[in-house]
Scaffold this motif. Structure first.
Motif, PDB file in Angstrom:
ATOM      1  N   LEU A 134     -17.546   7.446   5.415  1.00  0.00           N
ATOM      2  CA  LEU A 134     -16.076   8.209   5.599  1.00  0.00           C
ATOM      3  C   LEU A 134     -15.838   9.157   4.479  1.00  0.00           C
ATOM      4  O   LEU A 134     -15.748   8.894   3.557  1.00  0.00           O
ATOM      5  CB  LEU A 134     -15.119   6.974   5.597  1.00  0.00           C
ATOM      6  CG  LEU A 134     -13.603   7.433   6.059  1.00  0.00           C
ATOM      7  CD1 LEU A 134     -13.423   8.128   7.331  1.00  0.00           C
ATOM      8  CD2 LEU A 134     -12.737   6.469   5.650  1.00  0.00           C
ATOM      9  N   ASP A 135     -15.839  10.296   5.227  1.00  0.00           N
ATOM     10  CA  ASP A 135     -15.311  11.580   4.186  1.00  0.00           C
ATOM     11  C   ASP A 135     -13.591  11.604   4.415  1.00  0.00           C
ATOM     12  O   ASP A 135     -13.101  11.458   5.264  1.00  0.00           O
ATOM     13  CB  ASP A 135     -15.847  12.737   4.836  1.00  0.00           C
ATOM     14  CG  ASP A 135     -15.380  13.982   4.206  1.00  0.00           C
ATOM     15  OD1 ASP A 135     -15.703  14.374   3.081  1.00  0.00           O
ATOM     16  OD2 ASP A 135     -14.540  14.614   5.020  1.00  0.00           O
ATOM     17  N   VAL A 136     -13.282  11.430   3.092  1.00  0.00           N
ATOM     18  CA  VAL A 136     -11.934  11.662   2.811  1.00  0.00           C
ATOM     19  C   VAL A 136     -11.249  13.026   2.452  1.00  0.00           C
ATOM     20  O   VAL A 136     -11.525  13.385   1.563  1.00  0.00           O
ATOM     21  CB  VAL A 136     -11.390  10.631   1.703  1.00  0.00           C
ATOM     22  CG1 VAL A 136      -9.985  10.746   1.344  1.00  0.00           C
ATOM     23  CG2 VAL A 136     -11.865   9.251   2.159  1.00  0.00           C
ATOM     24  N   ASP A 169       2.205   6.249  -0.683  1.00  0.00           N
ATOM     25  CA  ASP A 169       1.425   4.876  -0.883  1.00  0.00           C
ATOM     26  C   ASP A 169       0.059   5.067  -0.019  1.00  0.00           C
ATOM     27  O   ASP A 169      -0.589   4.085   0.283  1.00  0.00           O
ATOM     28  CB  ASP A 169       2.117   3.857  -0.431  1.00  0.00           C
ATOM     29  CG  ASP A 169       2.655   3.698   0.921  1.00  0.00           C
ATOM     30  OD1 ASP A 169       2.481   4.593   1.764  1.00  0.00           O
ATOM     31  OD2 ASP A 169       2.939   2.378   1.161  1.00  0.00           O
ATOM     32  N   PHE A 170       0.165   6.206   0.703  1.00  0.00           N
ATOM     33  CA  PHE A 170      -1.007   6.681   1.600  1.00  0.00           C
ATOM     34  C   PHE A 170      -1.341   5.560   2.676  1.00  0.00           C
ATOM     35  O   PHE A 170      -2.343   5.130   2.931  1.00  0.00           O
ATOM     36  CB  PHE A 170      -2.659   6.748   0.845  1.00  0.00           C
ATOM     37  CG  PHE A 170      -2.340   7.828  -0.464  1.00  0.00           C
ATOM     38  CD1 PHE A 170      -2.830   9.200   0.192  1.00  0.00           C
ATOM     39  CD2 PHE A 170      -2.032   7.478  -1.591  1.00  0.00           C
ATOM     40  CE1 PHE A 170      -2.554  10.102  -0.904  1.00  0.00           C
ATOM     41  CE2 PHE A 170      -1.779   8.635  -2.586  1.00  0.00           C
ATOM     42  CZ  PHE A 170      -2.304   9.743  -2.073  1.00  0.00           C
ATOM     43  N   ALA A 171      -0.188   5.450   3.241  1.00  0.00           N
ATOM     44  CA  ALA A 171      -0.097   4.500   4.514  1.00  0.00           C
ATOM     45  C   ALA A 171      -1.198   4.870   5.584  1.00  0.00           C
ATOM     46  O   ALA A 171      -1.860   3.935   6.213  1.00  0.00           O
ATOM     47  CB  ALA A 171       1.125   4.078   5.042  1.00  0.00           C
ATOM     48  N   ALA A 176      -6.576   4.108   8.388  1.00  0.00           N
ATOM     49  CA  ALA A 176      -7.841   4.798   8.907  1.00  0.00           C
ATOM     50  C   ALA A 176      -9.167   4.446   8.262  1.00  0.00           C
ATOM     51  O   ALA A 176      -9.999   4.148   9.012  1.00  0.00           O
ATOM     52  CB  ALA A 176      -7.724   6.597   8.442  1.00  0.00           C
ATOM     53  N   VAL A 177      -9.107   3.912   6.787  1.00  0.00           N
ATOM     54  CA  VAL A 177     -10.082   3.226   6.269  1.00  0.00           C
ATOM     55  C   VAL A 177     -10.390   1.859   6.910  1.00  0.00           C
ATOM     56  O   VAL A 177     -11.509   1.548   7.316  1.00  0.00           O
ATOM     57  CB  VAL A 177      -9.815   3.121   4.844  1.00  0.00           C
ATOM     58  CG1 VAL A 177     -10.832   2.331   4.117  1.00  0.00           C
ATOM     59  CG2 VAL A 177      -9.755   4.408   4.062  1.00  0.00           C
ATOM     60  N   ALA A 178      -9.163   1.175   7.191  1.00  0.00           N
ATOM     61  CA  ALA A 178      -9.239  -0.252   7.712  1.00  0.00           C
ATOM     62  C   ALA A 178      -9.900  -0.086   9.209  1.00  0.00           C
ATOM     63  O   ALA A 178     -10.914  -1.062   9.556  1.00  0.00           O
ATOM     64  CB  ALA A 178      -8.028  -0.825   8.070  1.00  0.00           C
ATOM     65  N   GLN A 179      -9.680   1.055  10.063  1.00  0.00           N
ATOM     66  CA  GLN A 179     -10.185   1.133  11.348  1.00  0.00           C
ATOM     67  C   GLN A 179     -11.443   1.643  11.250  1.00  0.00           C
ATOM     68  O   GLN A 179     -12.609   1.237  12.111  1.00  0.00           O
ATOM     69  CB  GLN A 179      -9.337   2.213  12.090  1.00  0.00           C
ATOM     70  CG  GLN A 179      -9.828   2.365  13.711  1.00  0.00           C
ATOM     71  CD  GLN A 179      -8.874   3.325  14.419  1.00  0.00           C
ATOM     72  OE1 GLN A 179      -8.104   3.847  13.760  1.00  0.00           O
ATOM     73  NE2 GLN A 179      -9.237   3.659  15.584  1.00  0.00           N
ATOM     74  N   GLU A 206      -7.871  -1.588  -1.144  1.00  0.00           N
ATOM     75  CA  GLU A 206      -7.015  -2.544  -0.427  1.00  0.00           C
ATOM     76  C   GLU A 206      -7.374  -2.565   1.219  1.00  0.00           C
ATOM     77  O   GLU A 206      -7.348  -3.524   1.787  1.00  0.00           O
ATOM     78  CB  GLU A 206      -5.708  -2.596  -0.452  1.00  0.00           C
ATOM     79  CG  GLU A 206      -5.251  -3.082  -1.962  1.00  0.00           C
ATOM     80  CD  GLU A 206      -3.720  -2.915  -2.040  1.00  0.00           C
ATOM     81  OE1 GLU A 206      -3.030  -3.384  -3.112  1.00  0.00           O
ATOM     82  OE2 GLU A 206      -3.068  -2.320  -1.325  1.00  0.00           O
ATOM     83  N   ALA A 207      -7.641  -1.310   1.513  1.00  0.00           N
ATOM     84  CA  ALA A 207      -8.169  -1.308   3.074  1.00  0.00           C
ATOM     85  C   ALA A 207      -9.743  -1.366   3.395  1.00  0.00           C
ATOM     86  O   ALA A 207      -9.803  -1.777   4.308  1.00  0.00           O
ATOM     87  CB  ALA A 207      -7.817   0.322   3.547  1.00  0.00           C
ATOM     88  N   ALA A 208     -10.628  -1.170   2.397  1.00  0.00           N
ATOM     89  CA  ALA A 208     -12.097  -1.280   2.462  1.00  0.00           C
ATOM     90  C   ALA A 208     -12.388  -2.661   2.459  1.00  0.00           C
ATOM     91  O   ALA A 208     -11.894  -3.569   1.853  1.00  0.00           O
ATOM     92  CB  ALA A 208     -12.796  -0.389   1.510  1.00  0.00           C
ATOM     93  N   ALA A 209     -13.489  -3.087   3.088  1.00  0.00           N
ATOM     94  CA  ALA A 209     -13.859  -4.358   3.191  1.00  0.00           C
ATOM     95  C   ALA A 209     -14.670  -4.577   1.750  1.00  0.00           C
ATOM     96  O   ALA A 209     -15.281  -3.658   1.080  1.00  0.00           O
ATOM     97  CB  ALA A 209     -15.116  -4.576   4.117  1.00  0.00           C
ATOM     98  N   PRO A 210     -14.781  -5.821   1.028  1.00  0.00           N
ATOM     99  CA  PRO A 210     -15.619  -6.113  -0.236  1.00  0.00           C
ATOM    100  C   PRO A 210     -16.917  -5.565   0.129  1.00  0.00           C
ATOM    101  O   PRO A 210     -17.467  -5.668   1.048  1.00  0.00           O
ATOM    102  CB  PRO A 210     -15.189  -7.573  -0.314  1.00  0.00           C
ATOM    103  CG  PRO A 210     -14.167  -7.881   0.480  1.00  0.00           C
ATOM    104  CD  PRO A 210     -13.989  -7.061   1.556  1.00  0.00           C
ATOM    105  N   GLY A 211     -17.311  -5.032  -1.423  1.00  0.00           N
ATOM    106  CA  GLY A 211     -18.489  -4.572  -1.282  1.00  0.00           C
ATOM    107  C   GLY A 211     -18.544  -3.125  -0.709  1.00  0.00           C
ATOM    108  O   GLY A 211     -19.729  -2.470  -0.726  1.00  0.00           O
TER     109      GLY A 211
END
Length: 324
Positions: A134-136, A169-171, A176-179, A206-211
């Motif tokens: 994912l490019d931010v 807080d970049f809601a 977007a990261v979680a999706q 907090e939005a990304a999966a562990p690892g």
């Protein structure tokens, strides 16, 4: 923790002092001036260093031109003493992108190749597939970047998060990261430009999966360019520079947020060229050793210096590989 060296070609001097970089700096200064004159704007003071947390009252002033910056005496990071709110910063950047959309974008292929090599080499060292990235926000200000990933990034799928006004807080970023649920996140141009870099990193964590692997880049306060030129450095461009992390400072922030620091490097290409230009054009610059070094330097000497700066983590751009 690994500290690899990335050997990039030295750029042409026009990449630093040409008409396009000069116009860009003028537009950013114009936007900053308008913002400072706008009495309705909201500014938040920084009472502590955004990197290591040391109180601002202990940190000396780095610059007072247009707005105040301080250099942390604890970790050496440089930061604006107060910042606008995040939606305002994002809107100003969007205005800048629109204003320059019709201008030639120039050749940024070296920069793109360097970023892609960074991901590929890290993937090999970790012995783990990073095939969903994912490019931010980078593709918003580098339109050719998306095309470069299609041509040069083999066996890797990309999703591009465009620049849009976000909350403090970049809601929107969190959602977007979680999706997207990427295996890797690339963020090469945001840490300098946001009001609260800690909130940005926390949103990713907090939005990304562990690892999940985060490739984060920033300008580097430890770079020789900032050490010698200070606020006179052509890379010092508020509002694009609101936080200039040192290696020590960004490492402290990452650890405080619970991110694992996997790799640190400072791969900048511009330090030697910027300093060479400065010392060969400024009549009154008389810094012991460096003045004569650059006035007598040829391209081979400049390349040797750039390699030395990278090996000692003293170049002008820092790159961290983090893991959630």
């Amino acid at each position: 923790m690994q500290t690899p060296v990335f050997l990039d070609h030295l750029p042409d001097i026009d990449a630093v002092v040409g008409q396009k970089p000069a116009k860009y700096r003028l537009r950013r200064n114009q936007a900053l001036g308008a913002l400072l004159l706008d009495q309705s704007g909201q500014w938040s003071p920084r009472k502590t260093c955004p990197a290591c947390g040391q109180g601002s009252d202990k940190n000396p002033i780095f610059s007072q031109a247009m707005m105040e910056f301080r250099r942390c005496s604890g970790c050496h990071s440089i930061y604006a003493a107060q910042t606008p709110d995040q939606p305002t910063l994002d809107r100003l950047r969007l205005n800048q992108i629109v204003a320059t959309a019709s201008e030639p974008q120039g050749d940024r292929e070296f920069e793109f190749t360097s970023l892609l090599n960074w991901i590929s080499l890290t993937e090999a060292r970790l012995e783990r597939k990073l095939d969903q990235v994912l490019d931010v926000r980078f593709s918003s200000q580098a339109p050719a970047w998306q095309d470069a990933t299609e041509r040069l990034s083999h066996n890797r799928t990309w999703e591009f998060l465009q620049l849009e006004p976000d909350s403090g807080d970049f809601a929107d970023l969190r959602a977007a990261v979680a999706q997207a649920a990427p295996k890797a996140i690339l963020m090469p141009a945001e840490l300098d430009r946001v009001a609260d870099p800690e909130a940005l990193l926390l949103a990713l964590k907090e939005a990304a999966a562990p690892g999940t692997v985060i490739f984060a880049a920033s300008s580097c306060a430890d770079g020789l360019e900032y050490e010698l030129l200070g606020a006179e450095s052509p890379s010092f461009v508020p509002l694009d520079r609101l936080t200039i992390f040192s290696v020590k400072g960004f490492e402290a922030l990452s650890i405080r947020l619970g991110l694992e620091v996997v790799q640190v490097s400072t791969p900048g290409r511009l330090d030697a060229v910027i300093l060479d230009r400065y010392f060969k054009s400024a009549e009154t610059s008389t810094i012991p050793f460096w003045s004569s070094f650059f006035r007598e330097a040829d391209k081979n000497r400049l390349r040797d210096l750039q390699i030395l700066l990278q090996r000692s983590l003293r170049s002008g751009v820092l790159r961290f590989v983090l893991e959630t």
